[in-house]
Design a protein around this motif. Structure first.
Motif, PDB file in Angstrom:
ATOM      1  N   TYR A   1      -5.662  -1.375  -0.554  1.00  0.00           N
ATOM      2  CA  TYR A   1      -6.891  -1.308  -1.331  1.00  0.00           C
ATOM      3  C   TYR A   1      -6.828  -2.290  -2.498  1.00  0.00           C
ATOM      4  CZ  TYR A   1      -8.687   2.799   1.052  1.00  0.00           C
ATOM      5  OH  TYR A   1      -9.198   3.654   1.995  1.00  0.00           O
ATOM      6  N   PHE A   2      -7.996  -2.915  -2.767  1.00  0.00           N
ATOM      7  CA  PHE A   2      -8.162  -3.802  -3.905  1.00  0.00           C
ATOM      8  C   PHE A   2      -9.215  -3.202  -4.831  1.00  0.00           C
ATOM      9  CE2 PHE A   2      -6.800  -6.294  -0.307  1.00  0.00           C
ATOM     10  CZ  PHE A   2      -5.787  -7.091  -0.821  1.00  0.00           C
ATOM     11  N   ASN A   3      -9.037  -3.400  -6.126  1.00  0.00           N
ATOM     12  CA  ASN A   3      -9.979  -2.812  -7.079  1.00  0.00           C
ATOM     13  C   ASN A   3     -10.317  -3.790  -8.189  1.00  0.00           C
ATOM     14  OD1 ASN A   3      -7.060  -1.875  -7.874  1.00  0.00           O
ATOM     15  ND2 ASN A   3      -8.231  -1.870  -9.778  1.00  0.00           N
ATOM     16  N   GLY A   4     -11.538  -3.614  -8.689  1.00  0.00           N
ATOM     17  CA  GLY A   4     -12.014  -4.393  -9.812  1.00  0.00           C
ATOM     18  C   GLY A   4     -12.624  -3.478 -10.855  1.00  0.00           C
ATOM     19  N   ALA A   5     -13.426  -4.051 -11.747  1.00  0.00           N
ATOM     20  CA  ALA A   5     -13.993  -3.273 -12.850  1.00  0.00           C
ATOM     21  C   ALA A   5     -14.885  -2.153 -12.349  1.00  0.00           C
ATOM     22  CB  ALA A   5     -14.768  -4.206 -13.784  1.00  0.00           C
ATOM     23  N   ASN A   6     -15.784  -2.451 -11.401  1.00  0.00           N
ATOM     24  CA  ASN A   6     -16.723  -1.443 -10.920  1.00  0.00           C
ATOM     25  C   ASN A   6     -16.716  -1.329  -9.395  1.00  0.00           C
ATOM     26  OD1 ASN A   6     -17.879  -0.755 -13.530  1.00  0.00           O
ATOM     27  ND2 ASN A   6     -18.800  -2.798 -13.481  1.00  0.00           N
ATOM     28  N   TRP A   7     -15.584  -1.690  -8.780  1.00  0.00           N
ATOM     29  CA  TRP A   7     -15.573  -1.652  -7.321  1.00  0.00           C
ATOM     30  C   TRP A   7     -14.170  -1.341  -6.804  1.00  0.00           C
ATOM     31  CZ3 TRP A   7     -12.352  -5.051  -4.776  1.00  0.00           C
ATOM     32  CH2 TRP A   7     -11.894  -6.149  -5.522  1.00  0.00           C
ATOM     33  N   LEU A   8     -14.138  -0.880  -5.567  1.00  0.00           N
ATOM     34  CA  LEU A   8     -12.906  -0.590  -4.855  1.00  0.00           C
ATOM     35  C   LEU A   8     -13.165  -0.847  -3.379  1.00  0.00           C
ATOM     36  CD1 LEU A   8      -9.997   0.701  -4.804  1.00  0.00           C
ATOM     37  CD2 LEU A   8     -11.146   2.872  -4.350  1.00  0.00           C
ATOM     38  N   ALA A   9     -12.268  -1.568  -2.710  1.00  0.00           N
ATOM     39  CA  ALA A   9     -12.448  -1.878  -1.294  1.00  0.00           C
ATOM     40  C   ALA A   9     -11.089  -1.957  -0.626  1.00  0.00           C
ATOM     41  CB  ALA A   9     -13.203  -3.196  -1.111  1.00  0.00           C
ATOM     42  N   GLY A  10     -11.060  -1.562   0.667  1.00  0.00           N
ATOM     43  CA  GLY A  10      -9.793  -1.617   1.363  1.00  0.00           C
ATOM     44  C   GLY A  10      -9.913  -1.242   2.824  1.00  0.00           C
ATOM     45  N   ILE A  11      -8.787  -1.292   3.491  1.00  0.00           N
ATOM     46  CA  ILE A  11      -8.722  -0.929   4.904  1.00  0.00           C
ATOM     47  C   ILE A  11      -7.578   0.058   5.093  1.00  0.00           C
ATOM     48  CG2 ILE A  11      -9.703  -3.098   5.743  1.00  0.00           C
ATOM     49  CD1 ILE A  11      -6.850  -4.010   6.377  1.00  0.00           C
ATOM     50  N   ASP A  12      -7.711   0.899   6.100  1.00  0.00           N
ATOM     51  CA  ASP A  12      -6.607   1.767   6.483  1.00  0.00           C
ATOM     52  C   ASP A  12      -6.528   1.812   8.000  1.00  0.00           C
ATOM     53  OD1 ASP A  12      -8.046   4.411   7.425  1.00  0.00           O
ATOM     54  OD2 ASP A  12      -8.990   3.884   5.522  1.00  0.00           O
ATOM     55  N   ALA A  13      -5.339   1.965   8.510  1.00  0.00           N
ATOM     56  CA  ALA A  13      -5.104   1.947   9.950  1.00  0.00           C
ATOM     57  C   ALA A  13      -4.102   3.033  10.305  1.00  0.00           C
ATOM     58  CB  ALA A  13      -4.601   0.579  10.401  1.00  0.00           C
ATOM     59  N   MET A  14      -4.187   3.508  11.556  1.00  0.00           N
ATOM     60  CA  MET A  14      -3.302   4.558  12.028  1.00  0.00           C
ATOM     61  C   MET A  14      -3.019   4.362  13.507  1.00  0.00           C
ATOM     62  SD  MET A  14      -3.188   7.610  13.907  1.00  0.00           S
ATOM     63  CE  MET A  14      -4.860   8.187  13.967  1.00  0.00           C
ATOM     64  N   VAL A  15      -1.765   4.572  13.897  1.00  0.00           N
ATOM     65  CA  VAL A  15      -1.351   4.532  15.292  1.00  0.00           C
ATOM     66  C   VAL A  15      -0.652   5.848  15.591  1.00  0.00           C
ATOM     67  CG1 VAL A  15       0.030   3.351  17.039  1.00  0.00           C
ATOM     68  CG2 VAL A  15      -1.086   2.030  15.235  1.00  0.00           C
ATOM     69  N   SER A  16      -0.999   6.474  16.718  1.00  0.00           N
ATOM     70  CA  SER A  16      -0.443   7.770  17.066  1.00  0.00           C
ATOM     71  C   SER A  16      -0.026   7.784  18.529  1.00  0.00           C
ATOM     72  CB  SER A  16      -1.475   8.884  16.813  1.00  0.00           C
ATOM     73  OG  SER A  16      -1.014  10.131  17.278  1.00  0.00           O
ATOM     74  N   ARG A  17       1.069   8.515  18.796  1.00  0.00           N
ATOM     75  CA  ARG A  17       1.535   8.653  20.170  1.00  0.00           C
ATOM     76  C   ARG A  17       2.029  10.072  20.381  1.00  0.00           C
ATOM     77  NH1 ARG A  17       2.577   5.458  24.415  1.00  0.00           N
ATOM     78  NH2 ARG A  17       4.081   6.191  25.966  1.00  0.00           N
TER      79      ARG A  17
END
Length: 707
Positions: free
Chosen positions: A248-264
């Motif tokens: 995740y990246f953040n600034g003064a009035n924002w937050l954005a990011g990615i998340d991933a998951m692998v399952s077996r």
């Protein structure tokens, strides 16, 4: 004059600070020879200058402990309360430690009943606000019963009968049944291990998490061969691995990011294969086989963003998931030649797309609004094949196409909150839920509703609230299912797809005259009317209340109590002639939960603490069926009394001892198997009666050392 007089130490510190301030204003040229680096500090007592409030503690604080207990595990169901089904003496470890150094690096260690089936332990280390590494373990166990009886013994994927077994046409003709039956514990043990890491930078944060879970135990499975059936203790031995990552990246009035998951998921068993205890009805069906959950895998990736300013906030989220499995098919039957399969493996794949958009904002000082939209699409990409159908592993009935069961769901919400005064506000909203299905009795289903909640605080000590909601569900034309061997009654409606009118009301009140006293009550009622159902569930009404009281006599003595009761009444209509309803059933369910606890601390010069908890729960269900005459099913209930008492005595600052005592009285009864024996039903080999009635104790002693 006293304000002008200072001690010599204070004068020295004042002059030193003035000298530093003056020196800092001089340029390097004019301050040559007068800098701090050139100062003669040999006679200065630097320890007098240290800021004791600013020092970083490097002490190790917390406690470690070891305990031993006696547990009455004669009935394993008590293990859901004590944490273990071991019968007799058992040991465990406890810990809660915090270690720090001057740089801010710290390590936290915790353990709770480590050594029990429901124990846990964790270790986290790192610098707060920069990075952290976490290692953990947790045991989760659920105990059903250890009173089940069965002549079967497991061997890999096979459930076999004794070598001297003599089958019979009925259970009463099985000569070795009573001599061969052995107890089987129906329980599930989960062991979870996790390893995680987190790093926080100036404008970003990264996380990595790995979890490994192992399951072991036995569950009930019904093995059918034509008209004969046997209750089997199916072994469970599987594991799940999950790896997740976030950035995740953040600034003064924002937050954005990615998340991933692998399952077996991995299952140690490929099938459940059991030997028939019955003489074959016809043919040569001496064994049966059924599939179990097969190995599969999944992955998911999602993006998230949040922006906000001046009282307005927007959340956005989108994600994609894929589930797949490609294990070889089992043969359609093991009794005789198996019909040919369309391909060696299923090559199954299901894709899912998710999107959501949420907004919240303050329009005026009194008015704020919220809006949300969610979209989910489940797309089954598995090829549709003509699959052979074999009834109870005995005879071939033709082929059938595997359904898709696709689904698209859209949800929308709009709500507004208006504050009339500081003590009164009204929250209202509208909700819409639209579903599109494939291969179900309805193609579309939609539900809309409104709700309103009024909160009012007439005084500092009183708070009142009222909430009401109304929903209406309907959909496309209802079509009787054609995917079963025999067609459904066209008047029958499945409750989760049927037209429904839903109403719910809730009243809440809180009374808190001081920080020492608090009383809260809650009343609720809901009604579900299935308006277009001729056969099936027609009406459900649920009513209940709960009351909780907290009273603090003083800093040492506190008291808590609560009571909760619920009543649920449901009606059902059925037909025996594939036409209009000609029999009716009413089910009356009641549940009660009562509890009280008292805690007394700082006794005997603050060395002794005492506590006592008592809980009582009771649930029962009465079913009445009317078809010309009225008949009532037998008893179906469970009751439990639970007492938990402890005493904690501190011998010194370093050493303490704690004594825990648990007592539980439990009883349940199910009319369908109460008093049942292994041969009570001619064509069903049962587990015998599974009703429970026990009184069990747990006595534990824990010695702790405080650092």
């Amino acid at each position: 004059m006293s304000n002008l007089i200072s001690s010599p130490g204070q004068q020295s510190l004042t002059l030193s600070l003035i000298a530093i301030a003056v020196g800092s204003m001089l340029s390097p040229v004019y301050a040559d020879g007068y800098g701090l680096a050139q100062a003669n500090r040999s006679g200065v007592k630097l320890d007098k200058w240290q800021c004791k409030r600013c020092s970083v503690s490097t002490d190790t604080i917390g406690s470690v402990g070891a305990g031993v207990a006696y547990n009455d595990g004669a009935d394993s169901h008590f293990g859901n309360t004590s944490g273990t089904d071991e019968d007799g003496a058992i040991a465990h470890l406890e810990a809660e430690l915090m270690l720090k150094n001057k740089s801010g690096y710290q390590t936290y260690i915790a353990a709770d009943k480590l050594g029990y089936n429901n124990g846990s332990a964790s270790l986290s280390t790192g610098t707060p606000g920069q990075y952290e590494i976490v290692l953990g373990y947790r045991g989760l166990a659920h105990y059903d019963t250890n009173a089940a009886s069965t002549p079967y013994s497991p061997e890999a994927d096979l459930l076999n009968l004794p070598d001297n077994w003599r089958p019979g046409a009925t259970t009463g003709q099985m000569a070795e049944l009573s001599n061969s039956a052995e107890p089987a514990a129906l329980k599930m043990q989960r062991d979870r291990f996790n390893l995680g890491a987190e790093y926080t930078g100036r404008f970003y944060q990264a996380e990595l998490d790995y979890r490994h879970e192992i399951r072991a135990g036995k569950q009930t499975f019904n093995g059918n061969l034509l008209t004969n059936s046997a209750m089997l203790a199916r072994p469970i031995d599987d594991s799940t691995d999950e790896l997740g990552a976030k950035l995740y990246f953040n600034g003064a009035n924002w937050l954005a990011g990615i998340d991933a998951m692998v399952s077996r998921y991995n299952n140690d068993h490929e099938a459940i294969n059991w030997q028939s205890a019955f003489t074959p009805t016809f043919g040569a069906a001496y064994r049966g086989q059924s599939a179990v959950p097969t190995d599969n895998k999944a992955y998911r990736i999602a993006a998230n963003a949040r922006i906000g300013s001046n009282g307005h906030r927007v959340l956005m989220r989108t994600g994609f998931s894929r589930f797949s499995q490609d294990e070889p098919f089992l043969p359609a039957t093991i009794n005789g030649p198996s019909p040919s399969l369309p391909q060696p493996t299923l090559d199954g794949r299901v894709d899912m797309i998710e999107m959501s958009l949420k907004y919240s904002g303050r329009i005026t000082p009194e008015l704020s609004v919220r809006a949300a939209y969610d979209y989910k699409e489940r797309d089954n990409k598995t090829e549709q094949l003509n699959m052979p159908q074999v009834v109870t592993d005995s005879y071939y009935t033709g082929t059938a196409i595997n359904p898709e069961y696709d689904r698209t769901r859209q949800q929308a919400t709009f709500a507004a909150k208006y504050r009339f005064t500081r003590n009164t506000y009204l929250d209202t909203g509208y909700q819409y839920d639209h579903n599109r299905y494939s291969d179900l009795d309805r193609q579309t289903l939609h539900e809309s509703g409104i709700y309103a909640r009024l909160n009012y605080r007439p005084s500092r000590i009183w708070s009142l609230g009222v909430k009401a909601e109304v929903k209406d569900r309907s959909g496309s034309e209802y079509r009787a299912s054609t995917g079963t061997a025999s067609a459904n009654n066209p008047l029958m409606r499945k409750s989760y797809l049927a037209d429904r009118e839903h109403r719910k009301f809730n009243v809440r009140a809180t009374y808190q005259p001081s920080h020492a006293v608090s009383v809260s009550t809650n009343l609720h009622n809901s009604q579900d009317d299935y308006t277009d159902t001729g056969i099936g569930l027609t009406y459900v009404e649920s009513t209940g209340y709960d009351v909780s009281i907290q009273y603090l006599f003083d800093e040492a003595l506190s008291f808590n109590a609560f009571v909760n009761q619920d009543w649920r009444d449901s009606d059902q209509a059925g037909s025996t002639n594939f036409g209009e309803a000609n029999w009716y059933a009413n089910q009356d369910e009641r549940s009660s939960l009562v509890g009280a606890s008292v805690k007394y601390e700082n006794l005997m010069d603050s060395k002794l603490s005492l506590g006592l908890d008592y809980n009582y729960s009771d649930g029962q269900s009465d079913t009445e069926v009317t078809q010309g005459v009225t008949a009532q099913f037998g008893d179906y209930y469970s009751t439990k009394h639970n007492i938990n008492a402890f005493a904690d005595y501190r011998f010194s600052e370093k050493l303490s001892i704690r004594v825990d005592w648990l007592f539980e009285q439990y009883e349940d009864e199910d009319w369908s198997n109460n008093g049942l024996t292994l041969d009570a039903i001619p064509n069903v080999l049962t587990f015998s009666s599974l009703s429970q009635d026990y009184r069990a104790h747990y006595l534990g002693l824990t010695l702790s050392y405080h650092l």
